[in-house]
Design a protein around this motif. Structure first.
Motif, mmCIF file in Angstrom:
data_model
loop_
_atom_site.group_PDB
_atom_site.id
_atom_site.type_symbol
_atom_site.label_atom_id
_atom_site.label_comp_id
_atom_site.label_asym_id
_atom_site.label_seq_id
_atom_site.Cartn_x
_atom_site.Cartn_y
_atom_site.Cartn_z
ATOM 1 N N THR A 152 -49.890 37.355 -36.787
ATOM 2 C CA THR A 152 -50.397 36.034 -37.168
ATOM 3 C C THR A 152 -49.216 35.162 -37.603
ATOM 4 O O THR A 152 -48.155 35.689 -37.929
ATOM 5 N N PRO A 153 -49.394 33.818 -37.614
ATOM 6 C CA PRO A 153 -48.273 32.941 -38.010
ATOM 7 C C PRO A 153 -47.708 33.304 -39.382
ATOM 8 O O PRO A 153 -46.496 33.277 -39.587
ATOM 9 N N ASP A 154 -48.586 33.664 -40.328
ATOM 10 C CA ASP A 154 -48.122 34.041 -41.665
ATOM 11 C C ASP A 154 -47.257 35.298 -41.627
ATOM 12 O O ASP A 154 -46.227 35.378 -42.281
ATOM 13 N N VAL A 155 -47.710 36.280 -40.868
ATOM 14 C CA VAL A 155 -46.952 37.528 -40.750
ATOM 15 C C VAL A 155 -45.587 37.239 -40.130
ATOM 16 O O VAL A 155 -44.559 37.713 -40.608
ATOM 17 N N VAL A 156 -45.591 36.438 -39.071
ATOM 18 C CA VAL A 156 -44.330 36.115 -38.393
ATOM 19 C C VAL A 156 -43.374 35.412 -39.356
ATOM 20 O O VAL A 156 -42.200 35.776 -39.463
ATOM 21 N N ALA A 157 -43.909 34.428 -40.114
ATOM 22 C CA ALA A 157 -43.041 33.667 -41.021
ATOM 23 C C ALA A 157 -42.479 34.564 -42.117
ATOM 24 O O ALA A 157 -41.312 34.446 -42.486
ATOM 25 N N THR A 158 -43.302 35.467 -42.662
ATOM 26 C CA THR A 158 -42.784 36.335 -43.727
ATOM 27 C C THR A 158 -41.849 37.400 -43.163
ATOM 28 O O THR A 158 -40.863 37.744 -43.801
#
Lengths: 202, 362
Positions: free
Chosen positions: B174-180
């Protein structure tokens, strides 16, 4: 095994941060021995705090009042709305306020990114921060996190997120304590201080 | 450097004990199995690293029934005297003092006393998995400079965070996982590259020394096989940040970090053959001794004072020829040695102490 009410109390206390099973037991027995008045005062203050204190609807500092409460700092017109100091917890606001050098406003993330503790960006007040930048005409964001792995990670995450926005992003310096001796500084802190050195204006 | 005096109270099997080793040369601690010989060496090593070289948890070091244990030692470091004290508590952190000054962080103790430990299971250094060899390098790095300890714990902590995130993601980017993940990748890359550069530099320094010490301790025609060679082999090519990006899909699927300093290998060859899989048991034992001696020599060279040698029951695992070769190869300085049996011929102990029933007897 203790009587059920005592065991319940021990279990509840054991859920508190920094309180292990042994300490929970010790506190529980302390409470058992307390005069009824003292014990009720503790219970009442827990009750009162839960009923009258909530999060500031703007910055997520603690605020008195119901759901649409605002904290003292957000209500103060003399504070500069264009500079936001982003911190992990409300207690960090107290620390920054003690400097009396900051006249802007705050935004409390209510945590730092730490997958081990199940905390990712979605558990933090990220969306609310983005909304404030546009809504309140914020020009500078100061990232003010503890210089540890989780604090650094949260800062890095926000910095990359904010890159796309027309806002200046700064980070507090990290280095030596004022009044300390150079020779007692550990090499990590001194290393960071060297990294963040500045031109001297003479 | 050397140990002038060691006091124990409620440490392992000892209620109270005092040891005065010879400042130079061999101090032999003898006694039957299970009397607590190794506990003495463990106590000395504890003051050097604040952990057990046997991998025992802290509370196992406290005598059963005692509230806490105390290890205290007087150390002579190039003419400077240090009184090092550690109080081990079953829960919470140890209290550590140097010259009666409490240390704010236990890490500040590292470097006050240095030891080189030879343990009976050193064979795993050659024969076992790569983690034992990475630990060997990391321990030496801390002995060379305490700052490496901070790098190592940062790498460990970032890895734990990254792996926790990978597990929670359950394979979905997910975008959040990718960003973190981007954030943890950046942190792992910077700390990881620092650690790996230090490990590789150390390996390069160790390799020729290990080759020379191997010739000293290998008894059966070492030249026939060719020289010993060490090489640090990272688990990736190019910049770590790019390797982490390339491995991301795989990492997400498997829920662990598949490249990084925690997957690297310290490879050893004897001649053209990989020591781990192709050397004989005897050659592997010689190589393990050579690695310990090489580490000791590199640290001695860098610090200009030899660490205290701790030899835990090593002769029980070695044949007489190899024992004699090890004795002959032992560098100058202080050495504490435990043995349940006799000593190999040629050993000339300066001090001998017997352990019996939890007591030290002269």
């Amino acid at each position: 095994m203790y009587a059920a009410p005592v065991q319940d109390l021990i279990d509840e206390l054991g859920r508190l941060p920094g309180v292990g099973p042994k300490s929970a037991q010790r506190i529980a027995f302390h409470i058992l021995k307390l005069p009824a008045d003292d014990a009720m005062r503790l219970a009442r203050s827990i009750d009162v705090v839960k009923r009258t204190v909530s999060w500031c609807r703007r910055c997520f500092n603690i605020a008195e009042g119901g759901d649409d409460a605002e904290c003292d700092i957000c209500r103060d017109d003399r504070r500069d709305p264009t500079v936001l100091c982003v911190v992990e917890e409300p207690r960090d606001i107290v620390a920054v306020e003690r400097t009396r050098d900051f006249r802007g406003r705050y935004h409390v993330m209510q945590g730092a990114i730490s997958p081990i503790d199940g905390i990712g960006p979605e558990q933090l007040r990220v969306r609310e921060l983005l909304a404030r930048i546009e809504g309140e005409g914020v020009g500078e964001i100061i990232l003010c996190f503890s210089p540890n792995i989780e604090g650094d990670a949260t800062g890095l995450y926000l910095a990359s997120l904010l890159k796309a926005l027309p806002v200046r992003v700064t980070k507090i310096a990290s280095g030596l304590p004022v009044g300390g001796d150079l020779e007692y500084a550990d090499e990590l802190t001194l290393g960071r201080a060297l990294e963040g050195r500045r031109e001297v204006d003479a | 450097m050397h140990l002038d005096r060691l006091w124990l109270s409620d440490f392992r099997s000892y209620e109270a004990a005092e040891l005065v080793p010879a400042p130079e040369g061999l101090t032999v601690v003898s006694g039957a199995n299970g009397e607590g010989k190794t506990n003495l060496l463990e106590a000395v090593a504890y003051l050097a690293s604040l952990r057990s070289f046997r991998g025992a948890p802290g509370e196992a070091l406290i005598r059963v029934g005692a509230p806490h244990a105390v290890v205290r030692a007087e150390v002579d470091r190039a003419g400077r005297r240090l009184l090092i004290e550690a109080e081990l508590r079953p829960s919470g952190r140890d209290r550590v003092q140097v010259n009666r000054q409490a240390l704010r962080r236990t890490r500040d103790l590292l470097g006050s006393l240095q030891v080189t430990v030879f343990a009976p299971d050193d064979l795993t250094l050659v024969k076992g998995g790569p983690s034992a060899r990475r630990q060997y390098l990391d321990d030496l790095l801390v002995a060379l400079h305490p700052r490496h300890d901070a790098t190592q714990s940062e790498v460990e902590r970032v890895l734990r965070q990254r792996n926790a995130l990978l597990k929670q993601a359950g394979g979905r980017a997910t975008p959040d996982v990718v960003a973190t993940l981007d954030v943890w990748d950046a942190k792992l890359a910077s700390a990881g590259e620092t650690l790996v550069a230090a490990r590789a530099g150390l390996t390069a320094a160790l390799s020729p020394v290990a080759a020379a010490t191997y010739e000293q301790v290998a008894v059966s025609a070492p030249k026939a096989r060719g020289a010993v060679r060490l090489a640090y082999q990272p688990s990736w090519d190019g910049p770590l940040l790019e390797a982490l990006a390339a491995a991301r899909t795989d990492d997400l699927r498997r829920g662990v970090t598949t490249v990084g300093p925690h997957r690297d290998e310290l490879a050893a060859w004897i001649g053209e053959l990989p020591a781990r899989t192709h050397a004989s048991q005897g050659e592997q034992r010689s190589l393990a001794l050579a690695l310990r001696l090489a580490g000791h020599s590199v640290v001695t060279g860098r610090l200009e004072t030899p660490p205290v040698l701790l030899l835990d029951d090593v002769f029980s695992e070695l044949d007489p020829d190899r024992s004699a070769a090890l004795l002959a190869a032992l560098p100058a300085g202080q050495a504490l040695l435990t043995t349940a049996g006799g000593l190999p011929p040629g050993a000339r102990p300066a001090v001998t102490v017997r352990v019996e029933g939890g007591k030290l007897l002269d």
